[in-house]
Design a protein around this motif. Structure first.
Motif, PDB file in Angstrom:
ATOM      1  N   ASP A   1     111.631  54.772  33.289  1.00  0.00           N
ATOM      2  CA  ASP A   1     110.265  55.067  32.818  1.00  0.00           C
ATOM      3  C   ASP A   1     109.987  56.442  32.661  1.00  0.00           C
ATOM      4  O   ASP A   1     109.551  56.921  31.805  1.00  0.00           O
ATOM      5  CB  ASP A   1     109.323  54.386  33.876  1.00  0.00           C
ATOM      6  CG  ASP A   1     108.976  52.950  33.669  1.00  0.00           C
ATOM      7  OD1 ASP A   1     109.464  52.319  32.662  1.00  0.00           O
ATOM      8  OD2 ASP A   1     108.388  52.374  34.378  1.00  0.00           O
TER       9      ASP A   1
ATOM     10  N   THR B   1     106.008  56.443  29.417  1.00  0.00           N
ATOM     11  CA  THR B   1     105.438  54.966  29.546  1.00  0.00           C
ATOM     12  C   THR B   1     104.212  54.723  28.670  1.00  0.00           C
ATOM     13  O   THR B   1     103.908  55.838  27.878  1.00  0.00           O
ATOM     14  CB  THR B   1     104.818  55.051  31.129  1.00  0.00           C
ATOM     15  OG1 THR B   1     103.957  56.146  31.292  1.00  0.00           O
ATOM     16  CG2 THR B   1     105.864  55.031  32.217  1.00  0.00           C
TER      17      THR B   1
ATOM     18  N   HIS C   1     102.338  46.715  29.673  1.00  0.00           N
ATOM     19  CA  HIS C   1     103.095  45.603  29.091  1.00  0.00           C
ATOM     20  C   HIS C   1     102.053  44.366  28.620  1.00  0.00           C
ATOM     21  O   HIS C   1     100.914  44.268  29.096  1.00  0.00           O
ATOM     22  CB  HIS C   1     103.896  44.895  30.002  1.00  0.00           C
ATOM     23  CG  HIS C   1     105.060  45.872  30.314  1.00  0.00           C
ATOM     24  ND1 HIS C   1     106.418  45.634  29.856  1.00  0.00           N
ATOM     25  CD2 HIS C   1     105.137  47.057  31.072  1.00  0.00           C
ATOM     26  CE1 HIS C   1     107.086  46.735  30.213  1.00  0.00           C
ATOM     27  NE2 HIS C   1     106.427  47.536  31.013  1.00  0.00           N
TER      28      HIS C   1
ATOM     29  N   TYR D   1     107.521  38.829  37.368  1.00  0.00           N
ATOM     30  CA  TYR D   1     107.129  38.752  36.187  1.00  0.00           C
ATOM     31  C   TYR D   1     106.343  37.482  35.930  1.00  0.00           C
ATOM     32  O   TYR D   1     105.739  37.221  34.954  1.00  0.00           O
ATOM     33  CB  TYR D   1     108.317  38.827  35.069  1.00  0.00           C
ATOM     34  CG  TYR D   1     108.820  39.865  35.219  1.00  0.00           C
ATOM     35  CD1 TYR D   1     108.300  41.124  34.724  1.00  0.00           C
ATOM     36  CD2 TYR D   1     110.148  40.114  35.737  1.00  0.00           C
ATOM     37  CE1 TYR D   1     109.001  42.221  34.557  1.00  0.00           C
ATOM     38  CE2 TYR D   1     110.969  41.186  35.729  1.00  0.00           C
ATOM     39  CZ  TYR D   1     110.306  42.372  35.236  1.00  0.00           C
ATOM     40  OH  TYR D   1     110.928  43.652  35.243  1.00  0.00           O
TER      41      TYR D   1
ATOM     42  N   ASP E   1     107.844  40.895  25.162  1.00  0.00           N
ATOM     43  CA  ASP E   1     108.131  41.930  26.507  1.00  0.00           C
ATOM     44  C   ASP E   1     109.569  41.584  26.986  1.00  0.00           C
ATOM     45  O   ASP E   1     110.403  40.675  26.520  1.00  0.00           O
ATOM     46  CB  ASP E   1     107.282  41.323  27.431  1.00  0.00           C
ATOM     47  CG  ASP E   1     107.301  42.607  28.504  1.00  0.00           C
ATOM     48  OD1 ASP E   1     107.434  43.752  28.350  1.00  0.00           O
ATOM     49  OD2 ASP E   1     106.618  42.267  29.580  1.00  0.00           O
TER      50      ASP E   1
ATOM     51  N   ARG F   1     113.356  49.132  27.901  1.00  0.00           N
ATOM     52  CA  ARG F   1     112.127  49.730  27.247  1.00  0.00           C
ATOM     53  C   ARG F   1     112.438  50.147  25.982  1.00  0.00           C
ATOM     54  O   ARG F   1     111.227  50.310  25.045  1.00  0.00           O
ATOM     55  CB  ARG F   1     112.009  51.159  28.434  1.00  0.00           C
ATOM     56  CG  ARG F   1     111.868  50.849  29.675  1.00  0.00           C
ATOM     57  CD  ARG F   1     110.435  50.068  30.117  1.00  0.00           C
ATOM     58  NE  ARG F   1     110.220  50.123  31.391  1.00  0.00           N
ATOM     59  CZ  ARG F   1     110.340  48.968  32.452  1.00  0.00           C
ATOM     60  NH1 ARG F   1     110.641  47.916  32.044  1.00  0.00           N
ATOM     61  NH2 ARG F   1     109.784  49.141  33.623  1.00  0.00           N
TER      62      ARG F   1
ATOM     63  N   ILE G   1     111.452  47.278  23.780  1.00  0.00           N
ATOM     64  CA  ILE G   1     109.919  47.028  23.683  1.00  0.00           C
ATOM     65  C   ILE G   1     109.354  48.052  22.605  1.00  0.00           C
ATOM     66  O   ILE G   1     108.793  47.461  21.617  1.00  0.00           O
ATOM     67  CB  ILE G   1     109.348  47.291  25.063  1.00  0.00           C
ATOM     68  CG1 ILE G   1     109.702  46.215  26.106  1.00  0.00           C
ATOM     69  CG2 ILE G   1     107.913  47.042  24.920  1.00  0.00           C
ATOM     70  CD1 ILE G   1     109.403  46.585  27.387  1.00  0.00           C
TER      71      ILE G   1
ATOM     72  N   TRP H   1     104.331  47.128  22.676  1.00  0.00           N
ATOM     73  CA  TRP H   1     103.241  47.438  23.882  1.00  0.00           C
ATOM     74  C   TRP H   1     101.935  46.961  23.476  1.00  0.00           C
ATOM     75  O   TRP H   1     101.872  46.404  22.271  1.00  0.00           O
ATOM     76  CB  TRP H   1     103.408  48.758  23.972  1.00  0.00           C
ATOM     77  CG  TRP H   1     104.745  49.643  24.433  1.00  0.00           C
ATOM     78  CD1 TRP H   1     105.684  50.087  23.729  1.00  0.00           C
ATOM     79  CD2 TRP H   1     105.397  49.400  25.736  1.00  0.00           C
ATOM     80  NE1 TRP H   1     106.654  50.439  24.439  1.00  0.00           N
ATOM     81  CE2 TRP H   1     106.597  50.064  25.574  1.00  0.00           C
ATOM     82  CE3 TRP H   1     104.884  48.961  27.013  1.00  0.00           C
ATOM     83  CZ2 TRP H   1     107.299  50.364  26.760  1.00  0.00           C
ATOM     84  CZ3 TRP H   1     105.766  48.924  28.088  1.00  0.00           C
ATOM     85  CH2 TRP H   1     106.897  49.592  28.040  1.00  0.00           C
ATOM     86  N   THR H   2     101.052  47.127  24.548  1.00  0.00           N
ATOM     87  CA  THR H   2      99.766  46.638  24.265  1.00  0.00           C
ATOM     88  C   THR H   2      99.055  47.524  23.168  1.00  0.00           C
ATOM     89  O   THR H   2      99.343  48.358  22.944  1.00  0.00           O
ATOM     90  CB  THR H   2      98.772  46.785  25.554  1.00  0.00           C
ATOM     91  OG1 THR H   2      99.088  47.875  26.060  1.00  0.00           O
ATOM     92  CG2 THR H   2      99.078  45.701  26.577  1.00  0.00           C
TER      93      THR H   2
ATOM     94  N   PRO I   1     105.995  46.573  36.200  1.00  0.00           N
ATOM     95  CA  PRO I   1     105.303  45.458  35.632  1.00  0.00           C
ATOM     96  C   PRO I   1     105.431  43.920  35.931  1.00  0.00           C
ATOM     97  O   PRO I   1     104.761  43.108  35.531  1.00  0.00           O
ATOM     98  CB  PRO I   1     105.657  45.797  34.148  1.00  0.00           C
ATOM     99  CG  PRO I   1     107.300  46.332  34.470  1.00  0.00           C
ATOM    100  CD  PRO I   1     107.218  47.170  35.694  1.00  0.00           C
TER     101      PRO I   1
END
Ligand code: SF4
Length: 733
Positions: free
Chosen positions: A154, A159, A164, A186, A299, A320, A323, A329-330, A464
């Motif tokens: 991270d 980040t 997530h 998770y 994810d 990462r 992603i 990502w959000t 996460p």
């Protein structure tokens, strides 16, 4: 129905929460007087809806444990233990702490935060507060032998503030070496049901694991690779995603740098190369990549498996990157983690830039050349320190965890712990680690202390896979009382009392938060656990007193947080091609992977760890909860047949670091060539040992020197080459 301590002889029910793992499952106990008859899930709890696992149900057995420690103990010179009063205990511990500080400096007094620390949620903040008061930097945690690569990657990648995307919104979820149905990581609250719903609504699960786990059985694609090859498989997936046009170009342009370098670094990882190297089907690799490319929301979750199998930082870093490449990502308006008993926050859909993973200026000196990282102080090197009295070296340890069954190299662990001037262990019975302590504090069971959800919330900000996204809050008072003839201490108390004996003042603050917000404690009038919780909840999004009104827990809509838009002045970028990670990836691409794996005629199999539903590694295990009292050595049926073994046979399992005796069991869900066993078993070296009664301690196969990560020190704890020899053959030889 009552929610408080029970005094009536009539059966009643009371509510609390199981804290055996991070699932934080609300429970209802049926009590007959002070005796707990049974523990069930609380069907009215809004997140878990009655879900608990066998460990939660076994809390009744834990509470009624006939071997329960009722008084604290002190180890005598001959190794025996004698009861010690609370006052004497505090006096002796305070005096030892004072002596250690005087002779070796404040850093010689250390604390270890293992997973059992969650059981009594005031303990970790008090431990931090105590170390600060004595001026010690020696806080050790389980992080550097669990998933340290997550913290480090991270830092190297940067980040995403909004976090997530929650499982319930995903189209695809890639899990690497994790098994949420058993570990709960998770999908904390009712993972089986949540994964079933995910798959039921068309979500695609991709699992990378050498075993067809309970989770892998639900996967659209299961890549059953050779242990230790996760980085190669992930690089192969990234290569296919980029080649297949799966890069979210607009997202990457706005939020990341390093795409060209990453593209070049993964180019050697073609499907054929990965298939040949990692033992996966190239067509399945393509299918997995296609699912990732087609998904709108996705994810990637990395479990403990790849972390233990070396290069855990690289595996998580690549996860990462995947992603970020896909823009998974959000986005603004998505649900964000919503604090209830923490301070409110407003995350944005934007990156936070990479930050230093290594802390060269950390006050604690490096051991073995490995310094402090964002994962904390390395456990690697600590044992040598403990065995070498010198200024700054650890000579006193407050232990909350089962080091004897969880730290690599059991014999050395025992030698080092026994070399300490002071080893304080909290326990409810004489565990393997308690047996090497100088002082054993008879502490409360988890149901004997009040609980609140702040810890559950806090961990979601560091990992996460844990904690809660919803604005969920819960508080329950203590549900049970200790035996009437017992003298028990909550596990935070020792820090308060020793500080007071030393004339120090403590400041209590929320764990993982800036110490500047810590509040002074009353050192005159001794607080109770509830008073500590009140202090820890100062300034929380929802007042603790409001949360207390909901015994089942509650979703506080007024605290619901959504991801906000990117701020105009955000110029941070995520890093897709950290130089160190790219160098490691190049090493992976060019190395002789057979040589690195280490298997061959002497060690033909690879050991991997394995979780089981009935027990965790470091905490109390209820009598009778396991099908066998030992941890079987699982192997594929064809491997057993080749060795002439039948289930139940005894075998000698040998690595280059040590050997254990195990009881084999057949498991055709394993990849052939793999041996899988659970941590947390075995007798202490030197104690009577029956493999069929105590199981085997797999840590005896491990060494701190073996292939450790230079950034955080985690040694090879999985994908360990081993040989397996029937005991009968060994005896003949
Ligand atoms: S051990 Fe089981 S019951 Fe307890 S919190 Fe974890 S999942 Fe829930």
């Amino acid at each position: 129905m009552t929610d408080g301590t029970v005094t009536s002889a009539t059966p009643v029910t009371a509510k609390s929460v199981c804290r055996c793992c991070g699932g934080f499952c609300p429970v209802i106990a049926t009590l007959d007087g002070s005796r707990i008859e049974k523990v069930e899930g609380n069907p009215d709890a809004p997140l878990h809806r009655g879900f608990i696992c066998p460990k939660g149900r076994a809390l009744a057995t834990q509470q009624n444990d006939p071997n329960r420690l009722k008084h604290s103990l002190k180890r005598m010179p001959d190794g025996s233990f004698v009861p010690i009063s609370k006052d004497q205990l505090i006096d002796e511990i305070a005096e030892k702490v004072r002596q250690c500080i005087e002779e070796y400096g404040p850093d010689s007094v250390a604390s270890y935060m293992g997973n059992p620390v969650h059981e009594q949620p005031a303990t970790a903040p008090m431990m931090v507060s105590f170390l600060e008061a004595i001026g010690s930097n020696s806080l050790y945690t389980v992080a550097t032998i669990d998933q340290p690569g997550m913290f480090v990657s991270d830092a190297l990648h940067g980040t995403w503030e909004g976090g997530h995307v929650p499982l319930d919104l995903l189209d695809v979820f890639l899990i690497i070496g994790g098994n949420p149905i058993i570990s709960k990581q998770y999908a904390n609250n009712n993972p089986g049901q949540r994964l079933k719903s995910f798959v039921g609504r068309g979500g695609k699960l991709i699992v990378i694991d050498p075993r067809r786990t309970e989770t892998a059985r639900r996967a659209a694609v299961h890549l059953q690779g050779i242990p230790g090859e996760d980085p190669a498989i992930l690089a192969g997936l990234i290569h296919l995603v980029i080649k297949g046009g799966g890069t979210d170009a607009a997202f990457v342009k706005e939020n990341a740098t390093g795409l060209d370098a990453l593209t070049a670094a993964v180019s050697p990882f073609t499907p054929d190369y990965v298939a040949q190297r990692a033992g996966v089907d190239p067509e399945q690799l393509r299918q997995a990549a296609q699912l990732l490319i087609e998904a709108k929301r996705g994810d990637v979750g990395s479990g403990v498996g790849p972390s233990m199998a070396t290069r855990g930082t690289l595996s998580t870093y690549l996860s990462r990157c995947l992603i970020t490449l896909r823009g998974f990502w959000t986005r603004p308006g998505d649900p964000a983690r919503s604090p209830v008993l923490l301070a409110p926050w407003q995350p944005r859909a934007q990156p936070s830039a990479p930050y230093p993973a290594i802390m060269p200026d950390a006050p604690r000196k490096p051991a073995r050349g490995i310094g402090a990282s964002v994962a904390g102080l390395p456990l690697n090197g600590l044992l040598e320190e403990m065995m070498t009295p010198a200024k700054g070296n650890v000579c006193a340890m407050f232990m909350h965890g089962g080091a004897m069954r969880t730290w690599p190299d059991t014999r050395k662990v025992k030698e080092a712990l026994e070399a300490l001037d002071l080893l304080v262990v909290h326990d409810i019975e004489m565990s393997a680690t308690a047996r090497v302590a100088t002082h054993v504090i008879a502490t409360n069971t988890q149901l004997e202390v009040p609980t609140f959800s702040q810890w559950f919330e806090s961990v979601s900000f560091t990992h996460p896979g844990w904690g809660v996204q919803e604005p969920y809050g819960l508080y329950n008072p203590a549900l049970a009382t200790p035996p009437p003839d017992a003298e028990i201490m909550a596990s935070w108390e020792i820090y308060y009392h020793v500080a007071r004996r030393l004339g120090l003042s403590l400041k209590l603050g929320r764990i993982f938060e800036d110490r500047a917000s810590a509040l002074p404690m009353d050192m005159e009038r001794e607080p109770d656990t509830d008073a500590l919780y009140a202090l820890l909840c100062e300034g929380s999004a929802i007042p603790l007193e409001t949360v207390k009104q909901y015994a089942d827990g509650h979703i506080f809509e007024e605290a619901r947080t959504k991801v906000g838009p990117r701020s105009d002045d955000c110029s941070a970028r995520l890093e897709l091609a950290d130089a160190g990670m790219m160098a490691q990836l190049q090493e992976v691409a060019t190395e002789d992977y057979h040589a690195r794996r280490g298997t061959g005629p002497d060690f033909p199999y690879l050991f991997i760890p394995r979780r089981i539903q009935q027990t965790t590694n470091a905490t109390y295990r209820a009598e009778g909860i396991l099908r066998t009292p030992y941890n079987p050595a699982y192997m594929h049926g064809t491997d057993l047949a080749q060795l002439g073994l039948s289930p139940g046979d005894l075998v000698r399992i040998r690595s280059k670091n040590g050997s254990i005796v195990g009881v084999v069991e057949s498991d055709d869900d394993l990849r052939p060539g793999v041996l899988s066993m659970t941590h947390g078993f075995g007798a202490n070296p030197g104690d009577d040992h029956d493999p069929r009664e105590h199981g085997a301690n797999v840590n005896e196969l491990l060494s701190w020197s073996d292939d450790y990560d230079p950034l955080h020190g985690q040694p090879r704890m999985g994908a360990v080459p081993v040989s397996v020899l029937p005991i009968e053959q060994e005896e003949k030889a």
